[in-house]
Design a protein around this motif. Structure first.
Motif, PDB file in Angstrom:
ATOM      1  N   GLY A   4       0.976  -1.238  -0.063  1.00 54.37           N
ATOM      2  CA  GLY A   4      -0.107   0.065  -0.115  1.00 54.37           C
ATOM      3  C   GLY A   4       0.745   1.331  -0.097  1.00 54.37           C
ATOM      4  O   GLY A   4       0.714   2.121  -0.885  1.00 54.37           O
ATOM      5  N   SER A   5       2.015   1.358   0.783  1.00 54.30           N
ATOM      6  CA  SER A   5       2.928   2.420   0.761  1.00 54.30           C
ATOM      7  C   SER A   5       3.612   2.715  -0.400  1.00 54.30           C
ATOM      8  O   SER A   5       3.915   3.860  -1.163  1.00 54.30           O
ATOM      9  N   GLN A   6       3.732   1.518  -1.102  1.00 55.48           N
ATOM     10  CA  GLN A   6       4.398   1.531  -2.336  1.00 55.48           C
ATOM     11  C   GLN A   6       3.804   2.171  -3.632  1.00 55.48           C
ATOM     12  O   GLN A   6       4.021   2.946  -4.193  1.00 55.48           O
ATOM     13  N   HIS A   7       2.280   1.723  -3.313  1.00 56.18           N
ATOM     14  CA  HIS A   7       1.336   2.239  -4.427  1.00 56.18           C
ATOM     15  C   HIS A   7       1.233   3.798  -4.029  1.00 56.18           C
ATOM     16  O   HIS A   7       1.248   4.591  -5.127  1.00 56.18           O
ATOM     17  N   ARG A   8       1.035   4.126  -2.713  1.00 57.55           N
ATOM     18  CA  ARG A   8       1.056   5.687  -2.502  1.00 57.55           C
ATOM     19  C   ARG A   8       2.076   6.330  -3.193  1.00 57.55           C
ATOM     20  O   ARG A   8       2.133   7.502  -3.633  1.00 57.55           O
ATOM     21  N   GLN A   9       3.387   5.818  -2.859  1.00 57.77           N
ATOM     22  CA  GLN A   9       4.601   6.510  -3.228  1.00 57.77           C
ATOM     23  C   GLN A   9       4.655   6.662  -4.950  1.00 57.77           C
ATOM     24  O   GLN A   9       5.041   7.829  -5.492  1.00 57.77           O
ATOM     25  N   ALA A  10       4.229   5.606  -5.496  1.00 61.20           N
ATOM     26  CA  ALA A  10       4.054   5.289  -6.994  1.00 61.20           C
ATOM     27  C   ALA A  10       3.369   6.468  -7.659  1.00 61.20           C
ATOM     28  O   ALA A  10       3.481   7.345  -8.546  1.00 61.20           O
ATOM     29  N   GLU A  11       2.100   6.843  -6.811  1.00 63.54           N
ATOM     30  CA  GLU A  11       1.201   7.894  -7.295  1.00 63.54           C
ATOM     31  C   GLU A  11       1.838   9.390  -7.051  1.00 63.54           C
ATOM     32  O   GLU A  11       1.544  10.146  -7.893  1.00 63.54           O
ATOM     33  N   ALA A  12       2.314   9.520  -6.015  1.00 62.86           N
ATOM     34  CA  ALA A  12       2.965  10.708  -5.582  1.00 62.86           C
ATOM     35  C   ALA A  12       3.974  11.193  -6.543  1.00 62.86           C
ATOM     36  O   ALA A  12       4.257  12.054  -6.846  1.00 62.86           O
ATOM     37  N   GLY A  13       4.921  10.097  -7.068  1.00 66.87           N
ATOM     38  CA  GLY A  13       6.072  10.528  -7.970  1.00 66.87           C
ATOM     39  C   GLY A  13       5.729  10.204  -9.184  1.00 66.87           C
ATOM     40  O   GLY A  13       6.469  10.179 -10.095  1.00 66.87           O
ATOM     41  N   LYS A  14       4.226   9.866  -9.493  1.00 59.66           N
ATOM     42  CA  LYS A  14       4.107   9.303 -10.897  1.00 59.66           C
ATOM     43  C   LYS A  14       4.859   8.201 -11.512  1.00 59.66           C
ATOM     44  O   LYS A  14       5.059   8.274 -12.746  1.00 59.66           O
ATOM     45  N   ARG A  15       5.496   7.476 -10.761  1.00 56.25           N
ATOM     46  CA  ARG A  15       6.282   6.365 -11.174  1.00 56.25           C
ATOM     47  C   ARG A  15       5.369   4.995 -10.977  1.00 56.25           C
ATOM     48  O   ARG A  15       4.988   4.946  -9.946  1.00 56.25           O
ATOM     49  N   TYR A  16       5.811   4.209 -11.794  1.00 51.93           N
ATOM     50  CA  TYR A  16       4.966   2.898 -11.819  1.00 51.93           C
ATOM     51  C   TYR A  16       5.975   1.837 -11.425  1.00 51.93           C
ATOM     52  O   TYR A  16       7.084   1.756 -11.923  1.00 51.93           O
ATOM     53  N   ASP A  17       5.472   0.965 -10.639  1.00 55.79           N
ATOM     54  CA  ASP A  17       6.148  -0.302 -10.314  1.00 55.79           C
ATOM     55  C   ASP A  17       5.322  -1.691 -10.846  1.00 55.79           C
ATOM     56  O   ASP A  17       4.449  -1.947 -10.353  1.00 55.79           O
ATOM     57  N   VAL A  18       5.564  -2.142 -12.124  1.00 58.28           N
ATOM     58  CA  VAL A  18       4.755  -3.053 -12.626  1.00 58.28           C
ATOM     59  C   VAL A  18       4.842  -4.521 -11.980  1.00 58.28           C
ATOM     60  O   VAL A  18       4.039  -5.134 -12.527  1.00 58.28           O
ATOM     61  N   PHE A  19       5.609  -4.615 -10.987  1.00 56.64           N
ATOM     62  CA  PHE A  19       5.611  -5.771 -10.264  1.00 56.64           C
ATOM     63  C   PHE A  19       4.564  -5.791  -9.183  1.00 56.64           C
ATOM     64  O   PHE A  19       4.525  -6.945  -8.827  1.00 56.64           O
ATOM     65  N   HIS A  20       3.847  -4.743  -9.112  1.00 56.65           N
ATOM     66  CA  HIS A  20       2.834  -4.801  -8.063  1.00 56.65           C
ATOM     67  C   HIS A  20       1.428  -5.057  -8.990  1.00 56.65           C
ATOM     68  O   HIS A  20       1.155  -4.276  -9.971  1.00 56.65           O
ATOM     69  N   THR A  21       0.279  -5.727  -8.299  1.00 58.48           N
ATOM     70  CA  THR A  21      -0.617  -5.940  -9.118  1.00 58.48           C
ATOM     71  C   THR A  21      -1.820  -4.670  -9.169  1.00 58.48           C
ATOM     72  O   THR A  21      -2.254  -4.682 -10.125  1.00 58.48           O
ATOM     73  N   ASP A  22      -1.345  -3.648  -8.384  1.00 50.98           N
ATOM     74  CA  ASP A  22      -2.218  -2.541  -8.569  1.00 50.98           C
ATOM     75  C   ASP A  22      -1.484  -1.518  -9.284  1.00 50.98           C
ATOM     76  O   ASP A  22      -2.101  -0.242  -9.339  1.00 50.98           O
ATOM     77  N   CYS A  23      -0.461  -1.573 -10.050  1.00 49.15           N
ATOM     78  CA  CYS A  23       0.103  -0.941 -10.760  1.00 49.15           C
ATOM     79  C   CYS A  23      -0.799  -0.315 -12.058  1.00 49.15           C
ATOM     80  O   CYS A  23      -1.166  -1.474 -12.880  1.00 49.15           O
ATOM     81  N   LEU A  24      -1.062   0.762 -12.533  1.00 46.06           N
ATOM     82  CA  LEU A  24      -1.641   0.994 -13.500  1.00 46.06           C
ATOM     83  C   LEU A  24      -1.277   0.665 -14.860  1.00 46.06           C
ATOM     84  O   LEU A  24      -1.847   0.750 -15.658  1.00 46.06           O
ATOM     85  N   ALA A  25       0.158   0.597 -14.896  1.00 53.36           N
ATOM     86  CA  ALA A  25       0.795   0.157 -16.182  1.00 53.36           C
ATOM     87  C   ALA A  25       0.852  -1.123 -16.422  1.00 53.36           C
ATOM     88  O   ALA A  25       1.008  -1.739 -17.474  1.00 53.36           O
ATOM     89  N   ARG A  26       0.518  -1.993 -15.269  1.00 56.24           N
ATOM     90  CA  ARG A  26       0.705  -3.367 -15.641  1.00 56.24           C
ATOM     91  C   ARG A  26      -0.169  -4.070 -16.510  1.00 56.24           C
ATOM     92  O   ARG A  26       0.284  -4.871 -17.457  1.00 56.24           O
ATOM     93  N   ASP A  27      -1.396  -3.410 -16.672  1.00 55.30           N
ATOM     94  CA  ASP A  27      -2.228  -3.919 -17.774  1.00 55.30           C
ATOM     95  C   ASP A  27      -1.714  -3.753 -19.117  1.00 55.30           C
ATOM     96  O   ASP A  27      -1.833  -4.573 -20.051  1.00 55.30           O
ATOM     97  N   VAL A  28      -1.253  -2.648 -19.254  1.00 59.40           N
ATOM     98  CA  VAL A  28      -0.580  -2.209 -20.569  1.00 59.40           C
ATOM     99  C   VAL A  28       0.602  -3.058 -20.948  1.00 59.40           C
ATOM    100  O   VAL A  28       0.656  -3.791 -22.048  1.00 59.40           O
TER     101      VAL A  28
END
Length: 123
Positions: A4-28
């Motif tokens: 959860g904290s990694q997801h919040r960090q990704a949103e704040a920094g506009k960086r995606y971590d495709v290794f997490h299932t909640d990453c917006l870029a993972r589907d692409v």
């Protein structure tokens, strides 16, 4: 760090971590690297194609899988779709600017592999 904290960090920094299932870029990434997604992007690299031209250019793909793959790539913004109101409708597909950017390294990879395999003694 929790997911959860990694997801919040990704949103704040506009960086995606495709290794997490909640990453917006993972589907692409999943759509691009799917069995047929890569071939669709490579087939559309040079010019736009109608549905049946695209199906003929990718041997082994069924109409159903091509339609599903195109639907996902259009939704992701990688491919554009134009329908001409004829009987039957003519549907043309091509790469968006985003699709061209994503497809470029795939094309380079494809070209490197085919070049290497075409050399004498390759294999």
């Amino acid at each position: 760090m929790t997911g959860g904290s990694q997801h919040r960090q990704a949103e704040a920094g506009k960086r995606y971590d495709v290794f997490h299932t909640d990453c917006l870029a993972r589907d692409v990434v999943d759509h691009v690297t799917s069995r047929w997604g890569i071939w669709v992007l490579i087939s559309l690299r040079s010019n736009s194609l109608r549905f049946y031209e695209l199906r003929e250019s990718i041997q082994g793909i069924s109409e159903k899988m091509l339609a599903q793959t195109l639907r996902a790539l259009v939704q992701d913004g990688l491919v554009w779709r134009k329908v001409e109101p004829t009987t039957p409708p003519q549907v043309t597909y091509g790469l968006t600017e985003f699709g061209q950017d994503v497809g470029e390294p795939l094309t380079e990879l494809f070209d490197r592999i085919t070049e290497r395999l075409s050399r004498p003694g390759a294999g």
